[in-house]
Design a protein around this motif. Structure first.
Motif, mmCIF file in Angstrom:
data_model
loop_
_atom_site.group_PDB
_atom_site.id
_atom_site.type_symbol
_atom_site.label_atom_id
_atom_site.label_comp_id
_atom_site.label_asym_id
_atom_site.label_seq_id
_atom_site.Cartn_x
_atom_site.Cartn_y
_atom_site.Cartn_z
ATOM 1 N N LEU A 199 78.847 -50.303 -9.815
ATOM 2 C CA LEU A 199 78.723 -48.754 -10.375
ATOM 3 C C LEU A 199 79.907 -47.847 -9.909
ATOM 4 C CD1 LEU A 199 76.269 -47.481 -11.588
ATOM 5 C CD2 LEU A 199 75.868 -46.410 -9.447
ATOM 6 N N ASP A 200 80.546 -47.056 -10.620
ATOM 7 C CA ASP A 200 81.704 -46.541 -10.506
ATOM 8 C C ASP A 200 81.669 -45.748 -9.184
ATOM 9 O OD1 ASP A 200 83.237 -47.415 -12.887
ATOM 10 O OD2 ASP A 200 83.044 -45.673 -14.009
ATOM 11 N N ASP A 201 82.553 -45.470 -8.455
ATOM 12 C CA ASP A 201 82.667 -44.585 -7.239
ATOM 13 C C ASP A 201 82.205 -43.123 -7.724
ATOM 14 O OD1 ASP A 201 83.325 -46.571 -5.807
ATOM 15 O OD2 ASP A 201 85.413 -45.852 -5.306
ATOM 16 N N GLU A 202 82.647 -42.669 -8.654
ATOM 17 C CA GLU A 202 82.332 -41.522 -9.262
ATOM 18 C C GLU A 202 80.783 -41.086 -9.217
ATOM 19 O OE1 GLU A 202 83.491 -40.559 -13.206
ATOM 20 O OE2 GLU A 202 82.291 -38.684 -13.109
ATOM 21 N N LEU A 235 75.566 -39.504 -6.721
ATOM 22 C CA LEU A 235 74.328 -39.741 -6.189
ATOM 23 C C LEU A 235 74.085 -39.396 -4.900
ATOM 24 C CD1 LEU A 235 71.490 -40.936 -7.437
ATOM 25 C CD2 LEU A 235 72.340 -43.263 -6.448
ATOM 26 N N MET A 236 74.863 -39.904 -3.963
ATOM 27 C CA MET A 236 75.161 -39.585 -2.578
ATOM 28 C C MET A 236 75.021 -38.097 -2.133
ATOM 29 S SD MET A 236 74.909 -42.597 -1.038
ATOM 30 C CE MET A 236 74.242 -43.751 -2.338
ATOM 31 N N ASP A 237 75.815 -37.500 -2.979
ATOM 32 C CA ASP A 237 75.871 -35.942 -2.704
ATOM 33 C C ASP A 237 74.502 -35.359 -2.930
ATOM 34 O OD1 ASP A 237 78.405 -36.115 -1.691
ATOM 35 O OD2 ASP A 237 79.160 -35.175 -3.361
ATOM 36 N N ALA A 238 73.900 -35.716 -4.012
ATOM 37 C CA ALA A 238 72.726 -35.137 -4.375
ATOM 38 C C ALA A 238 71.606 -35.509 -3.554
ATOM 39 C CB ALA A 238 72.549 -35.617 -6.050
ATOM 40 N N LEU A 239 71.570 -36.746 -2.941
ATOM 41 C CA LEU A 239 70.486 -37.328 -2.133
ATOM 42 C C LEU A 239 70.767 -36.414 -0.708
ATOM 43 C CD1 LEU A 239 70.556 -40.997 -2.944
ATOM 44 C CD2 LEU A 239 68.610 -39.613 -2.972
ATOM 45 N N GLN A 240 71.919 -36.223 -0.315
ATOM 46 C CA GLN A 240 72.218 -35.499 0.695
ATOM 47 C C GLN A 240 71.672 -34.120 0.600
ATOM 48 O OE1 GLN A 240 72.700 -36.943 3.382
ATOM 49 N NE2 GLN A 240 74.906 -37.008 3.907
ATOM 50 N N GLU A 241 71.975 -33.481 -0.564
ATOM 51 C CA GLU A 241 71.454 -32.304 -0.697
ATOM 52 C C GLU A 241 69.957 -32.000 -0.776
ATOM 53 O OE1 GLU A 241 73.182 -29.766 -4.362
ATOM 54 O OE2 GLU A 241 74.734 -30.311 -2.946
ATOM 55 N N ALA A 242 69.377 -33.074 -1.454
ATOM 56 C CA ALA A 242 67.904 -33.106 -1.536
ATOM 57 C C ALA A 242 67.146 -33.043 -0.274
ATOM 58 C CB ALA A 242 67.336 -34.080 -2.345
ATOM 59 N N GLN A 243 67.890 -33.651 0.753
ATOM 60 C CA GLN A 243 67.295 -33.814 2.116
ATOM 61 C C GLN A 243 67.411 -32.611 2.630
ATOM 62 O OE1 GLN A 243 67.583 -38.292 3.677
ATOM 63 N NE2 GLN A 243 69.243 -37.854 2.091
ATOM 64 N N GLN A 244 68.799 -32.041 2.657
ATOM 65 C CA GLN A 244 68.912 -30.700 3.485
ATOM 66 C C GLN A 244 68.235 -29.567 2.963
ATOM 67 O OE1 GLN A 244 73.136 -30.106 2.866
ATOM 68 N NE2 GLN A 244 73.616 -31.782 4.386
ATOM 69 N N HIS A 245 67.684 -29.658 1.517
ATOM 70 C CA HIS A 245 66.911 -28.802 0.993
ATOM 71 C C HIS A 245 65.391 -28.715 1.595
ATOM 72 C CE1 HIS A 245 65.620 -26.078 -2.113
ATOM 73 N NE2 HIS A 245 64.688 -26.803 -2.456
ATOM 74 N N GLU A 246 65.127 -30.007 1.856
ATOM 75 C CA GLU A 246 63.536 -30.334 2.379
ATOM 76 C C GLU A 246 63.772 -30.106 3.967
ATOM 77 O OE1 GLU A 246 61.203 -33.094 0.741
ATOM 78 O OE2 GLU A 246 61.678 -32.671 -1.234
ATOM 79 N N LEU A 260 69.140 -41.920 8.862
ATOM 80 C CA LEU A 260 69.196 -41.793 7.168
ATOM 81 C C LEU A 260 70.430 -42.326 6.747
ATOM 82 C CD1 LEU A 260 68.634 -40.261 4.046
ATOM 83 C CD2 LEU A 260 70.379 -39.056 5.124
ATOM 84 N N SER A 261 71.563 -42.206 7.372
ATOM 85 C CA SER A 261 72.865 -42.544 6.969
ATOM 86 C C SER A 261 72.784 -44.305 6.918
ATOM 87 C CB SER A 261 73.915 -42.185 7.927
ATOM 88 O OG SER A 261 73.762 -41.031 8.231
ATOM 89 N N GLU A 262 72.189 -44.811 7.719
ATOM 90 C CA GLU A 262 72.158 -46.361 7.509
ATOM 91 C C GLU A 262 71.454 -46.740 6.372
ATOM 92 O OE1 GLU A 262 70.986 -47.845 11.340
ATOM 93 O OE2 GLU A 262 72.413 -46.868 12.192
ATOM 94 N N GLU A 263 70.568 -45.912 5.934
ATOM 95 C CA GLU A 263 69.598 -46.180 4.795
ATOM 96 C C GLU A 263 70.511 -45.816 3.484
ATOM 97 O OE1 GLU A 263 66.677 -47.405 4.797
ATOM 98 O OE2 GLU A 263 66.695 -47.305 7.168
ATOM 99 N N MET A 264 71.251 -44.820 3.574
ATOM 100 C CA MET A 264 72.060 -44.385 2.508
ATOM 101 C C MET A 264 73.314 -45.425 2.223
ATOM 102 S SD MET A 264 71.763 -41.134 1.314
ATOM 103 C CE MET A 264 72.953 -39.920 1.206
ATOM 104 N N LEU A 265 73.847 -45.748 3.314
ATOM 105 C CA LEU A 265 74.820 -46.916 3.419
ATOM 106 C C LEU A 265 74.255 -48.393 2.767
ATOM 107 C CD1 LEU A 265 76.703 -46.782 6.748
ATOM 108 C CD2 LEU A 265 77.562 -46.172 4.528
ATOM 109 N N GLN A 266 73.050 -48.640 2.685
ATOM 110 C CA GLN A 266 72.553 -49.529 2.240
ATOM 111 C C GLN A 266 72.580 -49.665 0.887
ATOM 112 O OE1 GLN A 266 68.837 -50.787 3.830
ATOM 113 N NE2 GLN A 266 69.685 -51.542 5.859
#
Ligand SMILES: Nc1nc2c(ncn2[C@@H]2O[C@H](COP(=O)(O)OP(=O)(O)O)[C@@H](O)[C@H]2O)c(=O)[nH]1
Ligand SMILES: [Mg+2]
Length: 412
Positions: A163-166, A171-182, A147-153
């Protein structure tokens, strides 16, 4: 080049993993502290994100699913040793503490042999469970790396879109969390879909009524020089006249440039819209009186160097009306992100909440729109995308915008 992302507790841990995965030629590109896990934003653990890369065609690392990590070996080894010891003596770490001496049975009885074999069985079961758990864990870790490679893309795309780093990190954190949740990694398409819907969720509250407010009778347009204020006013006058059947009037206070008045007058003549010129705030009442019978008054202002506070307050002093009114900040997408932020900050200080972006046709970088909306709580109204009056303008729509930001299927 192969790039891989690691989430670890400390750098040495990552170095070991990088050596195993990517070989001794791997280099660390980036390290950063991140927060993972948690529940509703709380109890999040600090971790370190390490990005490492190696030139292409390195020796293929063994698939980790088949090889348990060293810690696993250590645990299994320990349990096996305990099991061996328990074969020689009935006391093991897994067993309950021995009974007091008066209750102990003599060694070698049938009961103590039975107890020993129960203990062995217990340990064997434990080892089996542990092995299953480890296999599952290793598989999950593999999935996360994949997944990380997908996330990196995705991250690269958004960085390239400025887009601002913030917002990228959020977004990256939220996606990571969503995946961990599932408890699984999202496939490429699913990941982009999730990202899109998260960003849509952020933008939606600002995009409910992307147009001139139906209650406003006076609409002022402010913004830097040459962003397209006058052209936009002509486009919107046509929209309001033709599509809404409104009787529109123009006021211009852009007497700073000689040609500016003529420019708006030309559009006024073509569209058959009456126009008033004001030189100072004192001229405003007379202008409003002259346009008494019009449903909607669009007011043009002079573009100045609005990095200067003085110029901002000067233009603001012209925006007085007893009628329901609103002010729209016009900004060109060809502007530099940092400059646009300064302008937005200057004007939002005076309570201006609406924004209109022009020259969409002259850029392929769209991050500034999201940055400005979210950083300054600006409500987008329209997007102008060309010099043609009245055609090159449309209302801001979140989905069409996100198509552009995410590259609309470019990733597929
Ligand atoms: N490519 C492009 N040019 C635009 C757009 N809007 C305005 N322009 C051009 O930008 C220049 C400045 O426009 P103008 O309306 O005079 O800007 P103002 O100084 O803010 O009033 C003109 O050449 C316009 O035709 C747009 O959306 N796209
Ligand atoms: Mg102008």
């Amino acid at each position: 080049m192969r790039v891989k992302r690691y989430v670890v507790n400390a750098l040495p841990e990552a170095v070991t993993k990088i050596r195993t995965d990517l070989g001794k030629d791997a280099v660390i590109l980036d390290t950063k502290e991140i927060k993972v896990g948690g529940f509703m934003g709380m109890f999040r653990k600090k971790k370190m994100e390490v990005i490492a890369a190696v030139e292409s065609n390195p020796p293929k690392p063994e698939p980790p699913a088949r090889k348990a990590p060293p810690e696993v070996h250590a645990v299994v080894e320990q349990i096996l040793q305990t099991a061996q010891r328990s074969g020689a003596s009935s006391t093991t770490v897994m067993e309950p503490p021995p009974a007091p001496p008066h209750m102990q049975e003599p060694r070698g009885t049938f009961e103590s042999q039975e107890r020993r074999s129960n203990t062995e069985q217990f340990i064997i079961n434990e080892i089996r469970d542990l092995r299953e758990y480890m296999v599952k864990l290793t598989k999950q870790q593999n999935d996360l790396h994949h997944l990380s490679e997908e996330m990196l893309q995705l991250k690269d795309r958004l960085k390239q879109q400025e887009l601002d780093d913030e917002w990228i990190n959020k977004l990256m954190d939220a996606l990571q969390e969503a995946q961990q949740h599932e408890n699984r990694s999202f496939e490429r398409d699913e990941l982009w879909r999730e990202a899109r819907s998260m960003m849509a969720g952020w933008l939606q509250p600002y995009c409910k009524d992307a147009q001139i407010s139906s209650e406003a009778r006076v609409v002022h347009f402010v913004g830097p020089t040459g962003v397209g204020k006058t052209t936009t006013i002509a486009k919107l006058a046509a929209e309001q006249t033709i599509k809404r059947g409104k009787k529109v009037g123009f006021i211009t206070s852009d007497t700073y440039r000689i040609a500016a008045v003529d420019q708006l007058r030309t559009y006024a003549n073509i569209l058959n819209v009456p126009m008033e010129v004001v030189f100072s705030p004192m001229d405003l009442p007379k202008a409003y009186k002259a346009l008494e019978g019009r449903d909607l008054i669009l007011m043009d202002t002079a573009g100045r160097n609005f990095r200067s506070e003085l110029h901002v307050s000067e233009v603001i002093s012209l925006l007085h009306s007893n009628e329901p009114n609103e002010t729209i900040l016009v900004m060109s997408l060809t502007g530099k992100t940092a400059d646009m932020s300064i302008i937005a900050e200057r004007f939002t200080k005076y309570g201006i909440r609406k924004v209109l972006f022009t020259k969409l046709d002259e850029t392929t970088v769209y991050g500034a729109i999201l940055n400005l909306i979210l950083n300054y709580q600006l409500y987008p109204t329209y997007l102008a995308s060309g010099q043609n009056v009245p055609d090159d303008i449309e209302r801001f729509r979140v989905n069409a915008y996100l198509d552009k930001l995410l590259g609309d299927g470019e990733h597929e």
